[in-house]
Design a protein around this motif. Sequence first.
Motif, PDB file in Angstrom:
ATOM      1  N   UNK A   1       0.778  -1.368   0.046  1.00 42.41           N
ATOM      2  CA  UNK A   1      -0.213   0.033  -0.154  1.00 42.41           C
ATOM      3  C   UNK A   1       0.934   1.219  -0.125  1.00 42.41           C
ATOM      4  N   UNK A   2       1.916   1.249   0.398  1.00 42.79           N
ATOM      5  CA  UNK A   2       2.945   2.388   0.560  1.00 42.79           C
ATOM      6  C   UNK A   2       3.509   2.878  -0.908  1.00 42.79           C
ATOM      7  N   UNK A   3       4.171   1.728  -1.442  1.00 48.94           N
ATOM      8  CA  UNK A   3       4.856   2.082  -2.630  1.00 48.94           C
ATOM      9  C   UNK A   3       3.892   1.669  -3.990  1.00 48.94           C
ATOM     10  N   UNK A   4       2.736   0.947  -3.713  1.00 53.76           N
ATOM     11  CA  UNK A   4       1.612   0.609  -4.738  1.00 53.76           C
ATOM     12  C   UNK A   4       2.356  -0.447  -5.567  1.00 53.76           C
ATOM     13  N   UNK A   5       3.376  -0.874  -5.356  1.00 57.56           N
ATOM     14  CA  UNK A   5       4.041  -1.992  -6.187  1.00 57.56           C
ATOM     15  C   UNK A   5       3.365  -3.381  -6.003  1.00 57.56           C
ATOM     16  N   UNK A   6       3.142  -4.157  -7.185  1.00 56.36           N
ATOM     17  CA  UNK A   6       2.585  -5.380  -6.847  1.00 56.36           C
ATOM     18  C   UNK A   6       3.500  -6.609  -6.659  1.00 56.36           C
ATOM     19  N   UNK A   7       3.178  -7.010  -5.398  1.00 54.72           N
ATOM     20  CA  UNK A   7       4.104  -8.104  -4.855  1.00 54.72           C
ATOM     21  C   UNK A   7       3.709  -9.552  -5.383  1.00 54.72           C
ATOM     22  N   UNK A   8       2.431  -9.807  -5.509  1.00 53.68           N
ATOM     23  CA  UNK A   8       2.132 -11.046  -5.973  1.00 53.68           C
ATOM     24  C   UNK A   8       0.799 -10.854  -7.106  1.00 53.68           C
ATOM     25  N   UNK A   9       1.090 -11.414  -8.379  1.00 56.72           N
ATOM     26  CA  UNK A   9      -0.203 -11.187  -9.269  1.00 56.72           C
ATOM     27  C   UNK A   9      -0.282 -12.773  -9.921  1.00 56.72           C
ATOM     28  N   UNK A  10      -1.530 -13.240  -9.544  1.00 59.59           N
ATOM     29  CA  UNK A  10      -1.698 -14.846 -10.195  1.00 59.59           C
ATOM     30  C   UNK A  10      -3.194 -14.837 -10.928  1.00 59.59           C
ATOM     31  N   UNK A  11      -2.981 -14.984 -12.288  1.00 61.23           N
ATOM     32  CA  UNK A  11      -4.706 -15.024 -12.850  1.00 61.23           C
ATOM     33  C   UNK A  11      -4.558 -16.227 -13.687  1.00 61.23           C
ATOM     34  N   UNK A  12      -5.449 -17.050 -13.374  1.00 61.31           N
ATOM     35  CA  UNK A  12      -5.339 -18.294 -14.240  1.00 61.31           C
ATOM     36  C   UNK A  12      -6.632 -19.144 -14.003  1.00 61.31           C
ATOM     37  N   UNK A  13      -6.933 -20.224 -14.921  1.00 60.36           N
ATOM     38  CA  UNK A  13      -8.263 -21.017 -14.861  1.00 60.36           C
ATOM     39  C   UNK A  13      -7.922 -21.620 -13.522  1.00 60.36           C
ATOM     40  N   UNK A  14      -9.049 -21.650 -12.787  1.00 66.66           N
ATOM     41  CA  UNK A  14      -9.229 -22.328 -11.440  1.00 66.66           C
ATOM     42  C   UNK A  14      -8.665 -23.519 -11.330  1.00 66.66           C
ATOM     43  N   UNK A  15      -8.964 -24.341 -12.386  1.00 66.64           N
ATOM     44  CA  UNK A  15      -8.577 -25.861 -12.359  1.00 66.64           C
ATOM     45  C   UNK A  15      -7.087 -25.650 -12.405  1.00 66.64           C
TER      46      UNK A  15
END
Length: 136
Positions: free
Chosen positions: A105-119
């Motif tokens: 929240x301070x630097x607004x950098x993304x620490x983790x990003x995961x987007x995928x089909x649930x299976x």
Amino acid sequence: MTDEHATVKCGNCQLELREPASTPIAERQPCPKCGSFIRAFELKLKSSVSAKSKIAAKANRPGIKKPFYELISGDDLFRLSGQWNTLTQVIDRARNYYIKIVTDPRSRTVIRYCEEPLDKHQNRGDAKHKKGERDA
């Protein structure tokens, strides 16, 4: 009460005195303005409070154990580091969709990003195999 945090004033005329708060009564000098030996001690305290919030929602269908839609959004404590982050997570079983975004929240950098089909989302959090479970 510590001397470095207290202001000593004359209890009669309120003149600020250059006298440690710990000065014994017998050793006090009279107030240079009014001659009083009465003292008033002023101590200022300062604190701050911050609030964190997180909301979670689940959508269920009657007779089906797992919800077909789950949402988590808000402040989340990463216990290993003790750092507060911002979390957005969606599990959409009806559309076979998963996304998780964790940001600082301070630097607004993304620490983790995961987007995928649930299976395809396996071996993380609730997707981990429980003790005694076997692959089908």
